[in-house]
Write a protein that holds these residues in place. Structure first.
Motif, mmCIF file in Angstrom:
data_model
loop_
_atom_site.group_PDB
_atom_site.id
_atom_site.type_symbol
_atom_site.label_atom_id
_atom_site.label_comp_id
_atom_site.label_asym_id
_atom_site.label_seq_id
_atom_site.Cartn_x
_atom_site.Cartn_y
_atom_site.Cartn_z
ATOM 1 N N ASN A 187 -5.305 0.021 10.140
ATOM 2 C CA ASN A 187 -4.732 0.314 8.516
ATOM 3 C C ASN A 187 -5.422 1.339 8.796
ATOM 4 O O ASN A 187 -5.144 2.196 9.657
ATOM 5 C CB ASN A 187 -6.023 -0.221 7.455
ATOM 6 C CG ASN A 187 -7.703 0.035 8.376
ATOM 7 O OD1 ASN A 187 -7.878 0.896 9.472
ATOM 8 N ND2 ASN A 187 -8.593 -0.799 7.464
ATOM 9 N N ARG A 188 -5.375 2.303 7.854
ATOM 10 C CA ARG A 188 -4.832 4.163 7.906
ATOM 11 C C ARG A 188 -6.214 3.762 8.622
ATOM 12 O O ARG A 188 -6.107 5.311 9.213
ATOM 13 C CB ARG A 188 -4.924 4.063 6.561
ATOM 14 C CG ARG A 188 -3.471 4.395 6.119
ATOM 15 C CD ARG A 188 -3.284 5.161 4.877
ATOM 16 N NE ARG A 188 -4.702 6.619 4.786
ATOM 17 C CZ ARG A 188 -3.621 7.481 5.402
ATOM 18 N NH1 ARG A 188 -2.214 8.088 5.759
ATOM 19 N NH2 ARG A 188 -3.810 8.590 5.511
ATOM 20 N N THR A 219 -5.163 10.482 0.082
ATOM 21 C CA THR A 219 -4.884 9.561 -0.758
ATOM 22 C C THR A 219 -5.870 9.506 0.891
ATOM 23 O O THR A 219 -5.432 9.241 1.702
ATOM 24 C CB THR A 219 -4.106 8.603 -0.933
ATOM 25 O OG1 THR A 219 -3.843 8.514 -2.300
ATOM 26 C CG2 THR A 219 -5.515 7.415 -1.449
ATOM 27 N N ASP A 220 -7.305 9.384 0.883
ATOM 28 C CA ASP A 220 -7.835 8.863 1.961
ATOM 29 C C ASP A 220 -8.975 8.387 1.586
ATOM 30 O O ASP A 220 -9.504 8.147 0.624
ATOM 31 C CB ASP A 220 -9.610 10.462 1.867
ATOM 32 C CG ASP A 220 -10.326 10.008 2.500
ATOM 33 O OD1 ASP A 220 -9.845 8.684 3.825
ATOM 34 O OD2 ASP A 220 -10.683 11.151 3.574
ATOM 35 N N THR A 221 -8.337 6.696 1.847
ATOM 36 C CA THR A 221 -8.276 5.168 1.806
ATOM 37 C C THR A 221 -9.780 5.024 2.261
ATOM 38 O O THR A 221 -11.021 3.926 1.813
ATOM 39 C CB THR A 221 -7.970 4.120 2.374
ATOM 40 O OG1 THR A 221 -7.614 4.431 3.614
ATOM 41 C CG2 THR A 221 -6.513 4.397 1.980
ATOM 42 N N THR A 268 0.246 5.760 -0.436
ATOM 43 C CA THR A 268 -0.215 6.726 -1.154
ATOM 44 C C THR A 268 -0.112 7.632 -1.315
ATOM 45 O O THR A 268 1.472 7.940 -0.911
ATOM 46 C CB THR A 268 -2.013 6.343 0.311
ATOM 47 O OG1 THR A 268 -0.912 6.605 1.069
ATOM 48 C CG2 THR A 268 -2.693 5.129 -0.263
ATOM 49 N N LEU A 279 1.265 -1.286 -0.052
ATOM 50 C CA LEU A 279 -0.147 -0.146 -0.144
ATOM 51 C C LEU A 279 0.552 1.067 -0.323
ATOM 52 O O LEU A 279 1.821 1.732 1.092
ATOM 53 C CB LEU A 279 -1.054 0.143 1.103
ATOM 54 C CG LEU A 279 -1.727 1.292 0.721
ATOM 55 C CD1 LEU A 279 -2.605 1.394 0.577
ATOM 56 C CD2 LEU A 279 -2.714 1.374 2.059
ATOM 57 N N GLY A 336 -12.189 8.156 -0.528
ATOM 58 C CA GLY A 336 -11.639 7.669 -2.168
ATOM 59 C C GLY A 336 -11.421 9.030 -2.301
ATOM 60 O O GLY A 336 -11.048 9.656 -3.291
ATOM 61 N N ASP A 353 -7.674 8.296 8.479
ATOM 62 C CA ASP A 353 -8.715 7.973 7.652
ATOM 63 C C ASP A 353 -9.822 7.156 7.586
ATOM 64 O O ASP A 353 -10.810 7.820 7.239
ATOM 65 C CB ASP A 353 -8.266 7.081 6.688
ATOM 66 C CG ASP A 353 -7.007 7.600 5.337
ATOM 67 O OD1 ASP A 353 -7.187 8.953 5.749
ATOM 68 O OD2 ASP A 353 -6.969 6.471 4.706
ATOM 69 N N PRO A 408 -6.435 7.326 -6.566
ATOM 70 C CA PRO A 408 -6.063 6.123 -6.063
ATOM 71 C C PRO A 408 -4.880 5.422 -5.171
ATOM 72 O O PRO A 408 -4.012 6.334 -5.215
ATOM 73 C CB PRO A 408 -7.178 5.463 -7.130
ATOM 74 C CG PRO A 408 -6.332 5.837 -8.097
ATOM 75 C CD PRO A 408 -6.791 7.883 -7.441
ATOM 76 N N PRO A 409 -4.850 4.556 -4.376
ATOM 77 C CA PRO A 409 -3.691 4.457 -3.985
ATOM 78 C C PRO A 409 -3.220 2.932 -4.744
ATOM 79 O O PRO A 409 -3.470 2.851 -6.095
ATOM 80 C CB PRO A 409 -3.886 2.639 -2.887
ATOM 81 C CG PRO A 409 -5.425 3.296 -2.650
ATOM 82 C CD PRO A 409 -5.991 3.895 -3.528
#
Length: 288
Positions: free
Chosen positions: A210-211, A136-138, A18, A16, A141, A253, A145-146
């Motif tokens: 995760n984030r 990038t905001d996972t 970003t 990942l 969106g 995020d 994108p990643p």
């Protein structure tokens, strides 16, 4: 996508990777979280090392590293996790400015300690901003994108020379994290035993982190109130407790609202950016 200042070609995106800057604060009332680098200080340092403004966009690289080719000569810097950096066949150091010739392959290796690295390139990553940020905001969106293999990211024009520094030293990730937590706003939804457990027993970071948030595993936090809670605002560092009683610390995020009760808020979540699964976490109240 390219521009007159060259671009960055993604040969291997890794697990990942970003684009991140310092995020888009000030939009929570519209349902937009801050996002941005999980360790803002590490990104600021990387940007200073290459002569960028501190809020320039760089890359956040997770665990497995990545491989990139620059179409123009640039200065780069990698901060954060303990990792190997190579420019073509030549090794490079983290925490210092590194000259990369046009066409050279830059490799950031897997993290030996920690989880995330931050890469700055002179001129910054020049993708179009969304609500004032290139992050990038996972979760929502927003932003690019990643990264995927084969992507090309435009680079901005360099704005200043790298500083006269040979090397910076980053403390290694702690094997046990001690996080300051301030109880509330819904601590009254939990039993006294839950508060004792939160402040008196260790938790471990889950592999499901995760984030969005760091999921923790340990002593369940029983409720005193079993009813439903209407969705209410969530902030960075909020410790939400879902139905299984296992605390979840929200990171960059995070959603802006949530329906599970928040037992407390962590003052500084930055150490969780480098916490691998299994890392011990202990909470304690603010010092008086």
């Amino acid at each position: 996508m390219t521009n007159g200042s060259g671009d960055l070609h993604v040969l291997s995106a890794g697990a990942l990777t970003t684009v991140q800057d310092l995020g888009r604060p000030g939009y929570a009332h519209l349902g937009v979280p801050r996002a941005g680098a999980l360790d803002p200080a590490a990104l600021r340092l990387a940007n200073r090392l290459v002569g960028n403004p501190e809020d320039a966009a760089g890359l956040e690289i997770t665990l497995t590293g990545c491989a990139l080719r620059l179409t123009r000569a640039a200065t780069v810097a990698v901060t954060g996790a303990e990792t190997d950096v190579r420019i073509g066949p030549r090794p490079g150091d983290t925490g210092r400015p590194l000259a990369v010739p046009a066409g050279a392959v830059l490799r950031v290796g897997p993290a030996r300690r920690g989880v995330r690295s931050w890469l700055a390139v002179s001129g910054g990553i020049d993708v179009p901003p969304v609500l004032g940020s290139r992050a990038t905001d996972t979760l929502s969106g927003l932003g690019p994108p990643p990264l995927r293999d084969g992507d090309r990211l435009p680079l901005g024009a360099p704005t200043g020379p790298p500083p006269g520094v040979d090397l910076t030293v980053t403390p290694p990730p702690a094997e046990e994290l001690r996080l300051v937590v301030r109880l509330g706003p819904r601590q009254d939804w939990f039993t006294s035993a839950a508060l004792d457990r939160l402040l008196g027993t260790p938790y471990t970071v889950s592999s499901l982190s995760n984030r969005v948030g760091a999921r923790l595993a340990g002593a369940a936090l029983p409720r005193a109130v079993t009813g439903e809670l209407p969705s209410e605002g969530i902030v960075l560092g909020a410790v939400q407790v879902p139905a299984d009683g296992q605390p979840l610390v929200f990171l960059a995020d995070h959603p802006t609202t949530g329906g599970y009760p928040v037992i407390g808020v962590v003052d500084d979540v930055t150490p969780l950016a480098q916490a691998r699964p299994g890392t011990t976490v202990r909470f304690h109240g603010p010092q008086r």
